[in-house]
Design a protein around this motif. Structure first.
Motif, short mmCIF file in Angstrom:
data_model
loop_
_atom_site.label_atom_id
_atom_site.label_comp_id
_atom_site.label_asym_id
_atom_site.label_seq_id
_atom_site.Cartn_x
_atom_site.Cartn_y
_atom_site.Cartn_z
N ALA A 397 0.94 -1.06 0.00
CA ALA A 397 -0.01 0.22 -0.36
C ALA A 397 0.66 1.48 -0.10
N SER A 398 1.38 0.88 0.86
CA SER A 398 2.85 2.19 0.84
C SER A 398 3.60 2.59 -0.73
N GLN A 404 -3.29 0.76 -2.23
CA GLN A 404 -3.84 0.94 -1.34
C GLN A 404 -5.74 1.50 -1.37
#
Length: 625
Positions: A397-398, A404
């Motif tokens: 997600a980062s 995300q």
């Protein structure tokens, strides 16, 4: 990866063009065989650019404990100093290297340049930058880094009063999963990152700390600032620590078994004892900082190498789990189903934990086989083309807005039992990705975890370009091209035409520039191939006169994301004119020749296509009875 040279902003432009006297400057000279220090001292920007594009560490010190920026400032070479600063050279005051550069600057312009860059931290690569943002999403971490923490125990958040905050951080499954308390102050982190970067944390999370999420340290020898600096370094590969805390950090590094970082700190401490800071500036020691880039250490100690080991461990566990999972309805499947009950904290039941310990002890083989039974702290399984991939949601997600959003929409109904007799990994949510091969997804994960791909099959390149666009990982295209280009050095002209169309379609600027350069340098060779002529026939014609163009030629090195590049033949025309115009000094005449040659080749392509169609019709008539 070669550095991207930035244009001067107004603040820096004023430094280069103000009315201040230049002051004395050493004469410039060429150092064709010199290192980065000699190039900076001589002001040889071409040689300096050569070393920087090779990826040399700009903050490394030579035998005299001096960095390249120090020599450039000492000699007053403004352009050389700017080049080093753009590539991340440290110039902040209250650091050893920064103070030396400030006080050694030959003239006022160099001092102004250092001041302009003083507040700008050294640039981070995409991977550590993403993880740093993830680390600072925790309010406890962010408040301390911004200096909002206080020594007053009544206002400092403690473990007992921070449970609600911990739940808020972990509500989306992407926040930190462990909390540390030192002297009443709180910091948070992800156990997967800590285990990947420190053998001590890895061992503790597999044994004594397996079922714990909160830890309180009472030792007076451990300071909050030292431990926080180390955790921040784990995420960013850049150590920024106060000189006062360096000895405490050495003790922490010893416990965490970060031996190379400990050795670098001990060397710096010894150096600080002989650095006469107080004679240079009356600043108390608490304001002096030591900054260390991870690139100064060996590759094995850097963040990409640590996450690569974590990625390989996840692949090994995924493979083992996929092979050993029993068929539905079998006796073993029933046993696994009974043993996979979770306790209230979300951890495995005691029976499964005991089974895992027993199986791990039975894994007596040597080498990579042991890795298959190690804990990887994965929290999601992604199913691609029938193959399982154990991953970490917070990392995916980062790095990708696609993941995300996907994880934010993940529901409880997507959870499935993914335990295995040998792994004992518990219940993990499962997501399925479509229209992608398992090999391509593995390469995608490799880039997400490490910021590069180690090797690539040319046949997989198109799928990787498509995946980069789909998962909003546009820098992945350049990473693929960096590995692909050496394989294209001997590519025949016909094949290079296909690569050019592919690069233009997906907006892969570096590959596009490579193909255009090859065609401009060997235009007549390409013109002799039918593939090149057919490509010209399919492309929009060049607009010719620059005043009549609807699309400007693409700037060399400009990153595109597809759909925003210039006309291919316009760009090829400009590159060809840059070569021929310099030799003939007759640009207009060369341009008319190029346009006429293209029109001739297009006519040849049309004639070849008509001849081919006639031949096909004749062959069909002969086959008819």
């Amino acid at each position: 990866m070669a550095p991207q040279w930035a244009e001067l902003d107004p603040e820096l432009d004023a430094i280069f063009h103000d009315d201040e006297p230049d002051g004395p400057e050493l004469p410039r000279k060429k150092v064709p065989t010199g290192d980065v220090y000699e190039a900076a001292r001589a002001g040889d920007v071409e040689r300096l650019r050569f070393w920087l594009e090779l990826g040399v560490n700009v903050n490394a010190r030579d035998a005299w404990d001096s960095v390249a920026l120090y020599y450039a400032c000492l000699a007053g070479h403004l352009d050389a100093a700017l080049m080093l600063l753009e590539c991340g050279a440290i110039c902040s005051e209250n650091t050893f290297d920064g103070d030396r550069c400030h006080y050694a600057a030959l003239n006022l312009r160099v001092r102004k340049l250092l001041k302009a860059f003083e507040a700008r931290p050294p640039p981070l690569a995409p991977l550590p930058r993403s993880l740093r943002e993830l680390f600072l999403k925790s309010s406890a971490n962010l408040s301390y880094l911004e200096g909002s923490s206080t020594e007053d125990d009544s206002t400092v958040p403690r473990i007992k009063t921070s449970r609600l905050e911990a739940v808020e951080d972990e509500s989306d499954g992407l926040g930190p999963d462990v909390t540390f308390s030192v002297a009443g102050r709180v910091m948070k982190a992800h156990r997967a990152i800590l285990a990947a970067r420190s053998p001590y944390f890895k061992r503790k999370f597999e044994t004594d700390w397996r079922n714990r999420k909160q830890f309180r340290f009472e030792s007076r020898k451990l300071t909050f600032s030292a431990l926080f600096s180390l955790l921040h370094y784990f995420y960013t590969d850049r150590l920024d620590v106060a000189v006062d805390d360096m000895e405490d950090l050495v003790r922490v590094c010893k416990v965490c078994q970060c031996l190379l970082l400990k050795k670098a700190l001990e060397k710096e401490i010894a150096h600080q004892k002989f650095a006469n800071y107080k004679s240079l500036r009356g600043v108390d020691d608490s304001q002096k900082r030591f900054i260390l880039q991870g690139s100064s250490l060996s590759w094995e100690e850097q963040l990409p190498a640590a996450l690569r080991r974590l990625f390989r461990l996840c692949l090994a566990n995924s493979s083992k789990e996929g092979v050993l999972r029993p068929e539905n309805g079998s006796e073993d499947a029933g046993n696994l189903s009974r043993n996979s009950v979770q306790d209230e904290n979300g951890y495995m039941a005691e029976e499964m934990k005991q089974e895992r310990r027993t199986t791990s002890l039975e894994a007596s083989s040597v080498g990579d086989e042991k890795l298959e039974f190690e804990e990887d702290h994965a929290d999601v399984i992604i199913l691609v083309d029938g193959q399982k991939f154990r991953c970490h949601r917070f990392i995916l997600a980062s790095r990708s807005e696609y993941f995300q959003a996907r994880f934010a929409r993940m529901s409880e109904t997507q959870k499935a039992c993914c335990t295995s007799r040998h792994g004992g990994f518990g219940v993990l949510p499962v997501l399925e990705e479509h229209d992608l091969t398992a090999n391509a997804f593995e390469k995608l994960l490799e880039y997400i975890y490490t910021d590069y791909v180690e090797d690539i099959d040319p046949d997989e390149a198109e799928e990787m370009f498509d995946a980069a666009s789909r998962y909003l990982l546009f820098p992945l295209k350049r990473a693929v091209v960096d590995v692909l280009l050496p394989q294209l050095e001997t590519t025949p002209p016909a094949e290079l035409c296909r690569w050019l169309l592919l690069a233009d379609m997906y907006g892969v600027t570096k590959l596009r520039e490579h193909c255009l350069d090859a065609m401009a340098l060997n235009f007549e060779l390409f013109a002799s191939t039918p593939e090149f002529r057919q490509m010209l026939k399919a492309l929009p014609p060049p607009s010719g006169d620059s005043e009549l163009r609807t699309t400007a030629p693409s700037a060399p090195g400009e990153e595109g994301q597809g759909g925003n590049q210039g006309n291919l033949l316009d760009d090829l025309r400009e590159k060809w004119l840059a070569i021929e115009g310099e030799e003939l000094d007759k640009r207009d005449e060369s341009a008319r020749y190029f346009d006429g040659r293209l029109a001739q080749l297009v006519e040849m392509a049309v004639a070849e296509e008509e001849e081919f169609s006639t031949t096909e019709v004749a062959s069909e008539n002969k086959r008819e009875p």
